[in-house]
Design an enzyme around this catalytic site. Structure first.
Site, mmCIF file in Angstrom:
data_model
loop_
_atom_site.group_PDB
_atom_site.id
_atom_site.type_symbol
_atom_site.label_atom_id
_atom_site.label_comp_id
_atom_site.label_asym_id
_atom_site.label_seq_id
_atom_site.Cartn_x
_atom_site.Cartn_y
_atom_site.Cartn_z
ATOM 1 C CD GLN A 44 -2.885 1.289 2.270
ATOM 2 O OE1 GLN A 44 -3.218 0.236 2.804
ATOM 3 N NE2 GLN A 44 -3.468 2.443 2.540
ATOM 4 N N GLY A 45 0.685 2.081 -0.996
ATOM 5 C CA GLY A 45 1.421 3.323 -1.101
ATOM 6 C C GLY A 45 0.483 4.506 -0.967
ATOM 7 C CB ALA A 46 1.091 8.117 -1.332
ATOM 8 C CD GLU A 47 -0.714 9.010 -5.938
ATOM 9 O OE1 GLU A 47 -1.820 9.013 -6.502
ATOM 10 O OE2 GLU A 47 -0.239 10.003 -5.370
ATOM 11 C CB ALA A 48 -2.653 2.339 -5.929
ATOM 12 C CE LYS A 73 -1.250 1.601 -9.707
ATOM 13 N NZ LYS A 73 -0.262 2.027 -10.731
ATOM 14 C CG ASP A 118 7.625 6.533 -10.244
ATOM 15 O OD1 ASP A 118 8.664 7.130 -9.883
ATOM 16 O OD2 ASP A 118 6.925 5.853 -9.467
#
Length: 234
Positions: free
Chosen positions: A18-22, A37, A136
């Site tokens: 789990q990251g900041a975006e997804a 995702k 990225d």
């Protein structure tokens, strides 16, 4: 199509990251493991704007992956998208490790990485020559086939796969291509000691392989200069 709201599907999910975006899940579906995702809601945005931007990013990610696949570039196969549920489902790549992990665990001499650098450069040149910008391009977002790198011994040929096209776009801009290279350079040099020569081989090979490699390299010098200025001024 998987029903993501069903209790049966929820029980088969495994949160991978789990990251900041997804959130990234793996899911067993009809005997196969797939990667799911799901983009997170941004509460600081107006709901309509958040929905519109998220749908655009999912669509763009799928489009860039489809384009790479059509070009014969190895990327995860997209199975489907669900814009309402903010989801893109794709192939789960087993037996791969990130380039970051591989470089961090490397015991062989750095100069033996020339074939690997050549593969990365060739891959990137082909993407850029077909207007695919990754957005990225860190060493975490490049995978290496584990079967090819047993015993930390760099082979002559190696399978390199780009992943996480969440910030990808379609662009012919030399500036956008140069930024891809710059992000990769910063990721390599800041994370992996004594790897400047490795990146130099990537750039030299890219300039030779890419149709507009020379103009992209010139833009890279401009991007580097702006980056140094930001570093000095904070």
């Amino acid at each position: 199509m998987i029903d993501f709201t069903s209790e049966q599907s929820a029980q088969r999910y495994e949160l991978l990251f789990q990251g900041a975006e997804a959130k990234i899940f793996t899911l067993e579906h009809e005997g196969d493991k797939i990667l799911v995702k799901q983009r997170l809601h941004k509460k600081y945005r107006h709901p309509d704007l958040d929905k519109r931007l998220t749908s655009k990013r999912i669509t763009q990610e799928a489009r860039c992956l489809f384009k790479c696949h059509k070009l014969g570039i190895k990327v995860p196969i997209v199975y489907f998208t669900d814009l309402h549920k903010r989801v893109i489902a794709m192939e789960f790549l087993s037996d791969y490790t990130s380039l970051r992990k591989y470089l961090s665990n490397l015991s062989a001499p750095v100069d033996s990485l020339t074939p690997l650098a050549g593969q990365v450069a060739t891959l990137l040149a082909r993407m850029h020559d077909n207007a695919v910008i990754h957005g990225d391009l860190t060493t975490c977002n490049l995978l290496v086939k584990m079967a090819d790198v047993e015993n930390d011994s760099p082979p002559r040929e190696i399978s390199v796969v780009p992943i996480d096209f969440g910030l990808a776009s379609i662009s012919e801009s030399a500036e956008d291509k140069a930024v891809d290279l710059y992000v990769l350079e910063r990721a390599i040099i800041s994370t992996h000691a004594n790897m400047s020569d490795f990146f130099k081989v990537i750039v030299d090979t890219y300039v030779r392989k890419s149709v507009n490699g020379r103009s992209t390299f010139e833009k890279l010098e401009d991007v580097r200069a702006r980056g140094r200025k930001r570093d000095m001024t904070g």
